[in-house]
Design a protein around this motif. Sequence first.
Motif, mmCIF file in Angstrom:
data_model
loop_
_atom_site.group_PDB
_atom_site.id
_atom_site.type_symbol
_atom_site.label_atom_id
_atom_site.label_comp_id
_atom_site.label_asym_id
_atom_site.label_seq_id
_atom_site.Cartn_x
_atom_site.Cartn_y
_atom_site.Cartn_z
ATOM 1 N N GLU A 75 33.410 34.444 30.935
ATOM 2 C CA GLU A 75 33.568 34.652 32.379
ATOM 3 C C GLU A 75 33.827 33.380 33.182
ATOM 4 O OE1 GLU A 75 30.109 36.861 33.683
ATOM 5 O OE2 GLU A 75 30.609 38.589 32.438
ATOM 6 N N ARG A 123 33.288 34.216 38.561
ATOM 7 C CA ARG A 123 33.224 34.752 37.186
ATOM 8 C C ARG A 123 34.481 35.563 36.930
ATOM 9 N NH1 ARG A 123 26.917 36.897 36.815
ATOM 10 N NH2 ARG A 123 26.024 35.006 37.740
ATOM 11 N N GLU A 125 35.710 38.351 35.736
ATOM 12 C CA GLU A 125 35.342 39.699 35.314
ATOM 13 C C GLU A 125 36.418 40.665 35.777
ATOM 14 O OE1 GLU A 125 31.200 40.704 35.277
ATOM 15 O OE2 GLU A 125 30.891 39.352 36.965
ATOM 16 N N ARG A 131 31.958 44.155 42.227
ATOM 17 C CA ARG A 131 32.144 43.144 41.175
ATOM 18 C C ARG A 131 33.451 42.405 41.454
ATOM 19 N NH1 ARG A 131 29.467 42.477 36.626
ATOM 20 N NH2 ARG A 131 28.510 44.538 36.660
HETATM 21 MG MG MG Z 1 27.340 39.943 34.754
#
Ligand code: MG
Length: 439
Positions: A75, A123, A125, A131
């Motif tokens: 990540e 990150r 992701e 997110r």
């Molecule tokens: Mg996580």
Amino acid sequence: MAEKLSAVKGMNDILPASVPRTEKLPDSALWQWFEGAVRGVLGRYGYQYLLTPIVEPTQLFVRGLGEVTDIVEKEMYSFTDSMNGDRLTLRPEATAGIVRAMIEHNALYNGPLRIWTLGPMFRHERPQKGRYRQFHQLDVEALGFAGPDVDAEMILMARALWRELGLVEGSHVRLEINSLGQPDERRAHRQALVQHFEQNADALDEDARRRLHSNPLRILDSKNPQMQPLIERAPRLMDFLGAESRAHFDAVCAALDAVGLAFRVNPRLVRGMDYYNLTVFEWVTDQLGSQGTVCGGGRYDGLIAQLGGKPAPAVGFGLGIERLLLLVQELGLPVPSGAPDAYAIVPAGTPLAPVVVALETLRAAGLRVVQHAGGTEGPGSMKSQFKKADASGARHALIFGADELAAGEVTVKSLRDGGGAQSRRPLAAVADWAAALKG
Ligand code: MG
Ligand code: ATP
């Protein structure tokens, strides 16, 4: 025409509410409200603010978070500084950087420290609701404290923040806690765990098979439903705790009980970083789908020494600000709008001097006042100015018409509660009537 540029995927602009947008993301007024609440609550617990750089040496996170953690494995935004070849990383979390700074500045020399920061983390992701690739955290750390008192303090401080924001603990957000014990206890548990999973090797998914020998504890954190029955039957770390670890955990629980905070002991709560020991906790919600963890933290007594500092215990938590504000939005909690107290209507041809004198006096008295100002088309008609006044959410319009100014006055018109009520006020005595406009 020049090519249209857009933000990097998964990285968002935080915009004023007046700017329309397609994605459902909290606006900047919500952020300011949240930040104000944070400053108030953390101040009441004696925590001090600090800022650390967003870019750190890659090695800090590899050593700090553990090589086989999700973050380090896949990540991190890492790159080479083209000027000197240094390996650098955009911070994926705040704790390692804070610990680095505390060691570098010998900050614990005069005793333990309570600190907090707030800012962007990165990150790589898959972006989805709750997110993102750039997201923001409130991060709180207490360094140099060994006892369960500070673990409880951390948890209660988060609760105080929920209360300040209007979130109800137990319903909007729930507390889960666990103890990860000490390294030797974890080793014994790990052996039992590996044995359990080896005996059921056929039932392991690819992720679990990879982790079986590198980081078996993380298998317990698997979100794969097919793995759940096997995880359910796995040996529990709680049963491997010695007397001291058990007493630490019981003391945290007792403190929470004493103030009537309900919690669930979740023996499978392990958290994503390797550095945790003893108490770990998460505040979770059911309202945000699989992005349900709003706040997570725990004790990390080994990290400071692991990063080269004089050994010292520590505990902390990270709170995902986007997730929290999405939750506030989802629940429709009342949030201060940040709207002005008054909007000044300034018809074309109005002399500027009496207007600015009056508005400056109002602002000096603490009022939020927006002065109408024109674009390339000029100041616009009274009608269009009133439209803007309404759209601003202001409770009052101040009308600087020629009649009013000739009489040394301004018209104050109510824009809310049905609206319409209006009266003339003397410009020579603004301070006398300013307070009446305040919300
Ligand atoms: Mg996580
Ligand atoms: P998750 O299991 O959801 O990936 P995590 O265990 O990786 O979370 P932490 O590293 O503990 O999360 O970070 C603390 C908090 O930061 C999380 O509880 C969450 O609220 C928030 N957070 C983590 N990753 C993201 C992300 N990519 N986007 C938005 N918020 C995030």
